[in-house]
Design a protein around this motif. Structure first.
Motif, PDB file in Angstrom:
ATOM      1  N   GLN A 164       0.825  -1.211   0.000  1.00 47.82           N
ATOM      2  CA  GLN A 164       0.000   0.000   0.000  1.00 47.82           C
ATOM      3  C   GLN A 164       0.855   1.254   0.000  1.00 47.82           C
ATOM      4  O   GLN A 164       2.043   1.219   0.260  1.00 47.82           O
ATOM      5  CB  GLN A 164      -0.929   0.000   1.218  1.00 47.82           C
ATOM      6  CG  GLN A 164      -0.197   0.023   2.539  1.00 47.82           C
ATOM      7  CD  GLN A 164      -1.134  -0.161   3.719  1.00 47.82           C
ATOM      8  OE1 GLN A 164      -2.226  -0.659   3.590  1.00 47.82           O
ATOM      9  NE2 GLN A 164      -0.678   0.229   4.886  1.00 47.82           N
ATOM     10  N   LEU A 165       0.228   2.359  -0.312  1.00 49.45           N
ATOM     11  CA  LEU A 165       0.840   3.677  -0.262  1.00 49.45           C
ATOM     12  C   LEU A 165       0.114   4.504   0.777  1.00 49.45           C
ATOM     13  O   LEU A 165      -1.024   4.206   1.095  1.00 49.45           O
ATOM     14  CB  LEU A 165       0.727   4.364  -1.637  1.00 49.45           C
ATOM     15  CG  LEU A 165       1.551   3.761  -2.770  1.00 49.45           C
ATOM     16  CD1 LEU A 165       1.295   4.528  -4.053  1.00 49.45           C
ATOM     17  CD2 LEU A 165       3.026   3.757  -2.466  1.00 49.45           C
ATOM     18  N   PRO A 166       0.708   5.512   1.358  1.00 49.97           N
ATOM     19  CA  PRO A 166       1.985   6.147   1.053  1.00 49.97           C
ATOM     20  C   PRO A 166       3.170   5.356   1.595  1.00 49.97           C
ATOM     21  O   PRO A 166       3.046   4.541   2.500  1.00 49.97           O
ATOM     22  CB  PRO A 166       1.884   7.498   1.737  1.00 49.97           C
ATOM     23  CG  PRO A 166       0.987   7.282   2.890  1.00 49.97           C
ATOM     24  CD  PRO A 166       0.002   6.248   2.419  1.00 49.97           C
ATOM     25  N   VAL A 167       4.334   5.666   1.016  1.00 49.51           N
ATOM     26  CA  VAL A 167       5.592   5.055   1.412  1.00 49.51           C
ATOM     27  C   VAL A 167       6.632   6.163   1.535  1.00 49.51           C
ATOM     28  O   VAL A 167       6.620   7.123   0.773  1.00 49.51           O
ATOM     29  CB  VAL A 167       6.050   4.028   0.352  1.00 49.51           C
ATOM     30  CG1 VAL A 167       7.458   3.567   0.608  1.00 49.51           C
ATOM     31  CG2 VAL A 167       5.122   2.843   0.322  1.00 49.51           C
ATOM     32  N   LEU A 168       7.506   6.002   2.507  1.00 49.97           N
ATOM     33  CA  LEU A 168       8.626   6.916   2.687  1.00 49.97           C
ATOM     34  C   LEU A 168       9.906   6.096   2.587  1.00 49.97           C
ATOM     35  O   LEU A 168      10.027   5.055   3.240  1.00 49.97           O
ATOM     36  CB  LEU A 168       8.554   7.604   4.050  1.00 49.97           C
ATOM     37  CG  LEU A 168       9.659   8.613   4.345  1.00 49.97           C
ATOM     38  CD1 LEU A 168       9.511   9.838   3.453  1.00 49.97           C
ATOM     39  CD2 LEU A 168       9.627   9.014   5.807  1.00 49.97           C
ATOM     40  N   ILE A 169      10.844   6.556   1.783  1.00 53.84           N
ATOM     41  CA  ILE A 169      12.133   5.886   1.652  1.00 53.84           C
ATOM     42  C   ILE A 169      13.197   6.786   2.265  1.00 53.84           C
ATOM     43  O   ILE A 169      13.371   7.929   1.846  1.00 53.84           O
ATOM     44  CB  ILE A 169      12.477   5.594   0.176  1.00 53.84           C
ATOM     45  CG1 ILE A 169      11.364   4.779  -0.480  1.00 53.84           C
ATOM     46  CG2 ILE A 169      13.812   4.880   0.080  1.00 53.84           C
ATOM     47  CD1 ILE A 169      11.545   4.597  -1.969  1.00 53.84           C
ATOM     48  N   VAL A 170      13.884   6.244   3.284  1.00 53.80           N
ATOM     49  CA  VAL A 170      14.947   6.987   3.971  1.00 53.80           C
ATOM     50  C   VAL A 170      16.172   6.087   4.029  1.00 53.80           C
ATOM     51  O   VAL A 170      16.111   4.990   4.591  1.00 53.80           O
ATOM     52  CB  VAL A 170      14.526   7.382   5.400  1.00 53.80           C
ATOM     53  CG1 VAL A 170      15.633   8.154   6.089  1.00 53.80           C
ATOM     54  CG2 VAL A 170      13.241   8.179   5.392  1.00 53.80           C
ATOM     55  N   ASP A 171      17.265   6.544   3.456  1.00 47.48           N
ATOM     56  CA  ASP A 171      18.518   5.784   3.436  1.00 47.48           C
ATOM     57  C   ASP A 171      18.312   4.356   2.937  1.00 47.48           C
ATOM     58  O   ASP A 171      18.858   3.399   3.484  1.00 47.48           O
ATOM     59  CB  ASP A 171      19.164   5.765   4.821  1.00 47.48           C
ATOM     60  CG  ASP A 171      19.614   7.145   5.264  1.00 47.48           C
ATOM     61  OD1 ASP A 171      19.951   7.971   4.386  1.00 47.48           O
ATOM     62  OD2 ASP A 171      19.636   7.406   6.482  1.00 47.48           O
ATOM     63  N   GLY A 172      17.479   4.197   1.918  1.00 51.49           N
ATOM     64  CA  GLY A 172      17.254   2.887   1.313  1.00 51.49           C
ATOM     65  C   GLY A 172      16.241   2.006   2.006  1.00 51.49           C
ATOM     66  O   GLY A 172      15.926   0.929   1.521  1.00 51.49           O
ATOM     67  N   LYS A 173      15.714   2.433   3.143  1.00 52.85           N
ATOM     68  CA  LYS A 173      14.711   1.648   3.867  1.00 52.85           C
ATOM     69  C   LYS A 173      13.326   2.195   3.551  1.00 52.85           C
ATOM     70  O   LYS A 173      13.137   3.412   3.491  1.00 52.85           O
ATOM     71  CB  LYS A 173      14.955   1.701   5.372  1.00 52.85           C
ATOM     72  CG  LYS A 173      16.242   1.029   5.770  1.00 52.85           C
ATOM     73  CD  LYS A 173      16.399   1.031   7.266  1.00 52.85           C
ATOM     74  CE  LYS A 173      17.718   0.400   7.643  1.00 52.85           C
ATOM     75  NZ  LYS A 173      17.933   0.432   9.082  1.00 52.85           N
ATOM     76  N   TRP A 174      12.379   1.290   3.354  1.00 48.45           N
ATOM     77  CA  TRP A 174      11.006   1.665   3.001  1.00 48.45           C
ATOM     78  C   TRP A 174      10.125   1.616   4.245  1.00 48.45           C
ATOM     79  O   TRP A 174      10.119   0.616   4.967  1.00 48.45           O
ATOM     80  CB  TRP A 174      10.455   0.703   1.963  1.00 48.45           C
ATOM     81  CG  TRP A 174      11.084   0.819   0.621  1.00 48.45           C
ATOM     82  CD1 TRP A 174      12.411   0.768   0.327  1.00 48.45           C
ATOM     83  CD2 TRP A 174      10.416   1.019  -0.620  1.00 48.45           C
ATOM     84  NE1 TRP A 174      12.615   0.914  -1.024  1.00 48.45           N
ATOM     85  CE2 TRP A 174      11.402   1.056  -1.630  1.00 48.45           C
ATOM     86  CE3 TRP A 174       9.080   1.138  -0.984  1.00 48.45           C
ATOM     87  CZ2 TRP A 174      11.095   1.226  -2.965  1.00 48.45           C
ATOM     88  CZ3 TRP A 174       8.777   1.306  -2.314  1.00 48.45           C
ATOM     89  CH2 TRP A 174       9.772   1.358  -3.293  1.00 48.45           C
ATOM     90  N   TYR A 175       9.373   2.703   4.482  1.00 54.63           N
ATOM     91  CA  TYR A 175       8.454   2.784   5.613  1.00 54.63           C
ATOM     92  C   TYR A 175       7.054   3.082   5.083  1.00 54.63           C
ATOM     93  O   TYR A 175       6.886   3.820   4.119  1.00 54.63           O
ATOM     94  CB  TYR A 175       8.882   3.895   6.580  1.00 54.63           C
ATOM     95  CG  TYR A 175      10.260   3.684   7.143  1.00 54.63           C
ATOM     96  CD1 TYR A 175      10.471   2.853   8.228  1.00 54.63           C
ATOM     97  CD2 TYR A 175      11.364   4.307   6.576  1.00 54.63           C
ATOM     98  CE1 TYR A 175      11.743   2.651   8.747  1.00 54.63           C
ATOM     99  CE2 TYR A 175      12.640   4.113   7.077  1.00 54.63           C
ATOM    100  CZ  TYR A 175      12.818   3.289   8.156  1.00 54.63           C
ATOM    101  OH  TYR A 175      14.074   3.091   8.661  1.00 54.63           O
TER     102      TYR A 175
END
Length: 80
Positions: A50-61
Motif C-alpha cells: 500500500q501507499l503512502p511510502v517513505l524511503i529513507v537511506d534505502g529503507k522503506w516505511y
C-alpha cells in the motif's frame, strides 16, 4: 541522513497529512506521485502492498501516521 523520498498517488486524501506536516515544518523531501496505471508494478515492492511510502537511506516505511510522525520529529514539531 539522505533526503527522504515520499511516494503517493497524484491526489489528496490519506497521503496529504505527511505533506502538510512537512510543509508547515519546512522539511525538504523528494516527492514521487504515482499514476494509477503505474501502481500494479509498484505494489509488490511496498511494505504491506500500500501507499503512502517513505524511503529513507534505502529503507522503506509505510503508514501515513508513522510517516507524519517521522516528519514531525525531523522538524521539531513532535512533543511526547
Amino acid at each position: 541522513m539522505s533526503k527522504p523520498k515520499y511516494i503517493y498517488f497524484h491526489l489528496r486524501s490519506r497521503g496529504e497529512l505527511p505533506r502538510l506536516v512537512a510543509a508547515v515544518g519546512g522539511l525538504e523531501y523528494e516527492e514521487e506521485r504515482v499514476k494509477f496505471s503505474e501502481w500494479p508494478g509498484l505494489k509488490s515492492k511496498t511494505p504491506y502492498g500500500q501507499l503512502p511510502v517513505l524511503i529513507v537511506d534505502g529503507k522503506w516505511y509505510a503508514q501515513k501516521l508513522a510517516i507524519s510522525l517521522f516528519f514531525a520529529r525531523q522538524v521539531g514539531m513532535y512533543i511526547c
